[in-house]
Design an enzyme around this catalytic site. Structure first.
Site, short mmCIF file in Angstrom:
data_model
loop_
_atom_site.label_atom_id
_atom_site.label_comp_id
_atom_site.label_asym_id
_atom_site.label_seq_id
_atom_site.Cartn_x
_atom_site.Cartn_y
_atom_site.Cartn_z
N CYS A 1 2.26 -4.03 15.81
CA CYS A 1 2.25 -3.68 14.38
C CYS A 1 1.70 -4.82 13.55
O CYS A 1 2.20 -5.94 13.62
CB CYS A 1 3.67 -3.34 13.93
SG CYS A 1 3.82 -3.09 12.14
N CYS B 1 -1.35 4.32 7.33
CA CYS B 1 0.05 4.47 6.99
C CYS B 1 0.81 4.06 8.23
O CYS B 1 0.60 4.61 9.28
CB CYS B 1 0.31 5.92 6.63
SG CYS B 1 2.02 6.27 6.30
N CYS C 1 3.22 8.27 1.53
CA CYS C 1 3.77 7.28 2.47
C CYS C 1 4.05 5.99 1.69
O CYS C 1 3.14 5.40 1.11
CB CYS C 1 2.75 7.05 3.59
SG CYS C 1 3.28 5.81 4.76
N GLU D 1 0.83 -1.20 0.00
CA GLU D 1 0.00 0.00 0.00
C GLU D 1 0.86 1.25 0.00
O GLU D 1 1.92 1.29 0.61
CB GLU D 1 -0.91 0.02 1.22
CG GLU D 1 -2.08 -0.92 1.06
CD GLU D 1 -3.10 -0.75 2.16
OE1 GLU D 1 -3.30 0.39 2.61
OE2 GLU D 1 -3.69 -1.76 2.56
N CYS E 1 7.43 -7.59 7.30
CA CYS E 1 8.57 -7.07 8.07
C CYS E 1 9.00 -8.14 9.06
O CYS E 1 8.16 -8.80 9.65
CB CYS E 1 8.18 -5.79 8.82
SG CYS E 1 9.56 -5.07 9.76
N CYS F 1 7.40 -6.06 15.74
CA CYS F 1 6.97 -5.21 16.86
C CYS F 1 5.58 -5.66 17.29
O CYS F 1 4.73 -5.99 16.45
CB CYS F 1 6.97 -3.74 16.43
SG CYS F 1 8.62 -3.19 15.92
N1 SAH Z 1 9.43 0.05 10.07
C1 SAH Z 1 9.52 1.45 10.24
C2 SAH Z 1 8.57 2.26 9.38
C3 SAH Z 1 7.16 1.75 9.17
S1 SAH Z 1 6.02 1.87 10.46
C4 SAH Z 1 9.35 1.81 11.69
O1 SAH Z 1 9.00 0.94 12.48
O2 SAH Z 1 9.63 2.95 12.03
C5 SAH Z 1 5.62 3.61 10.64
C6 SAH Z 1 5.19 3.96 12.06
O3 SAH Z 1 3.91 3.38 12.43
C7 SAH Z 1 6.18 3.42 13.10
O4 SAH Z 1 6.44 4.40 14.08
C8 SAH Z 1 5.44 2.26 13.69
O5 SAH Z 1 5.94 1.91 14.94
C9 SAH Z 1 4.02 2.77 13.70
N2 SAH Z 1 3.00 1.74 13.85
C10 SAH Z 1 3.07 0.44 13.50
N3 SAH Z 1 1.93 -0.20 13.83
C11 SAH Z 1 1.12 0.71 14.39
C12 SAH Z 1 -0.21 0.65 14.92
N4 SAH Z 1 -0.91 -0.47 14.94
N5 SAH Z 1 -0.73 1.78 15.40
C13 SAH Z 1 -0.03 2.93 15.37
N6 SAH Z 1 1.22 3.04 14.87
C14 SAH Z 1 1.78 1.94 14.39
FE1 SF4 Z 2 8.45 -3.60 11.11
FE2 SF4 Z 2 6.10 -2.75 12.01
FE3 SF4 Z 2 8.20 -2.82 13.66
FE4 SF4 Z 2 8.12 -0.99 11.68
S1 SF4 Z 2 6.71 -1.12 13.43
S2 SF4 Z 2 9.85 -2.31 12.27
S3 SF4 Z 2 7.05 -2.17 10.08
S4 SF4 Z 2 7.22 -4.59 12.69
#
Ligand code: SAH
Ligand code: SF4
Length: 362
Positions: free
Chosen positions: A118, A338, A104, A91, A111, A115
């Protein structure tokens, strides 16, 4: 051979053209056609000699990931779903604001960093995107969005905050960044291109050396104990090392601050004590904070912090002079999101409300 020209940055195209027995300025001309003018047909490159066009037709092609769906929200947020083969889709989300238009972009299908909050992480890792697939998102979105009445591109900013960890796909992301900055391609300034990382310290240092664009770091916790749980890469690169890397980065950065992203998880990391620990943690790093209300997804163990608590958290940070924004949620009606896009990508039938994350950094 037959190669996708979208996989090559400026120097790469020059080298490729040299191998084809063509001069460097021809590579530049073709680069401009592809990226400045959005041309994907060699026959439309009218100032290129017919003989070279024939050669290119035989040796190369220009292929961005195809757009599978393109949805416009009532608030102007626009979500593109693009096909990257083998049942994988990525996306790309466009977010219009008064003074800028931000795209974005995703860097990986899935990934590996897992996390806990996420949805991309929960889907596991599929593969790195190619340069063509990364920069192709910008190519496609530019084609769809075009220019304003003054002739300026609608997309003025790019954030690598879609699916995936950009610094885990380092070389391809850097080539794509170079194209974003290249005057013969998209000509964006380094301050208008942001890489968001979960904190891969050696890669932050390399980025500082090879392509120091604006940096956003996903912090999410003020102590190693909590961050180990939320952002597992912290076990490898703990907070003290991450803070030191941010300080080093700022020596080359186009902006004089790092943006810390902080997802607001109800009862997990959103107390007043957490806000105060954060202030201590970042005391030597010039920074701004971007609070992200958690976007729930199916089976996620967390809830979004109530807005009153988010406001209180922001007030505490601001009381010591840290500029703090809270992302608005937008695009609800088209499920645009995003930062946690994958939930709907792997399983397109499972529709749920996932607001778009906003206000990346000001
Ligand atoms: N992998 C990179 C960039 C992609 S995620 C990173 O982790 O920074 C972009 C942002 O969205 C990151 O700060 C991530 O932690 C946050 N994010 C991921 N899942 C989320 C969720 N369910 N709700 C809110 N923010 C989220
Ligand atoms: Fe990967 Fe999601 Fe963690 Fe970003 S927030 S590093 S996309 S698992």
């Amino acid at each position: 051979m037959s190669v996708n020209l979208l996989d090559y940055d400026g120097p790469g195209l020059t080298a490729l053209f040299a191998a084809l027995g063509e001069k460097a300025f021809r590579a530049t001309q073709v680069e401009r056609w592809i990226h400045r003018f959005g041309q994907d047909d060699f026959n439309g490159m009218t100032d290129i000699a017919k003989s070279l066009r024939q050669k290119l037709l035989a040796e190369a092609f220009i292929q961005p990931p195809p757009v599978i769906s393109d949805k416009l929200s009532d608030d102007g947020t626009r979500k593109f779903l693009m096909d990257v083969g083998n049942g994988n889709a990525i996306e790309t989300v466009f977010i219009p604001e008064d003074s800028r238009g931000t795209l974005c972009i995703s860097s990986q299908a899935g990934c590996a960093l897992d996390c806990s909050f996420c949805s991309t992480g929960k889907q596991g890792f599929n593969r790195n995107l190619t340069v063509a697939e990364i920069v192709g998102q910008l190519w496609q979105a530019n084609r769809a969005l075009g220019r304003d009445p003054k002739g300026e591109r609608i997309i003025s900013n790019v954030v690598m905050m879609g699916m995936g960890e950009p610094l885990a796909n380092f070389d391809n992301v850097v080539s794509a960044l170079h194209l974003m900055l290249d005057d013969n391609a998209y000509g964006l300034s380094r301050r208008r291109v942001t890489v968001s990382t979960s904190g891969i310290v050696p890669a932050i240092d390399r980025l500082r050396e090879v392509c120091p664009v604006a940096l956003a770091v996903s912090l999410h916790a003020a102590t190693d104990r909590l961050r180990d749980e939320l952002v597992p890469i912290n076990r490898k690169y703990p907070l003290a090392e991450l803070m030191a890397a941010c300080q080093r980065y700022l020596k080359n950065a186009p902006r004089d601050f790092v943006t810390f992203e902080y997802v607001m998880l109800d009862g997990v990391n959103d107390s007043e004590a957490d806000a105060r620990s954060l202030i201590q943690l970042v005391r030597d790093v010039p920074c701004k904070f971007n609070l992200i209300p958690f976007n729930p997804f199916p089976k996620s163990p967390y809830r979004r912090s109530p807005s009153e608590r988010i406001r209180r958290f922001a007030d505490i940070l601001m009381s010591v002079g840290i500029i703090t924004t809270t992302r608005k949620t937008r695009g609800d009606d088209i499920d645009a999101a995003c930062g946690q896009l994958a939930g709907q990508v792997r399983d397109k039938s499972r529709r749920h409300r996932t607001p778009t994350l906003m206000e990346v950094s000001s």
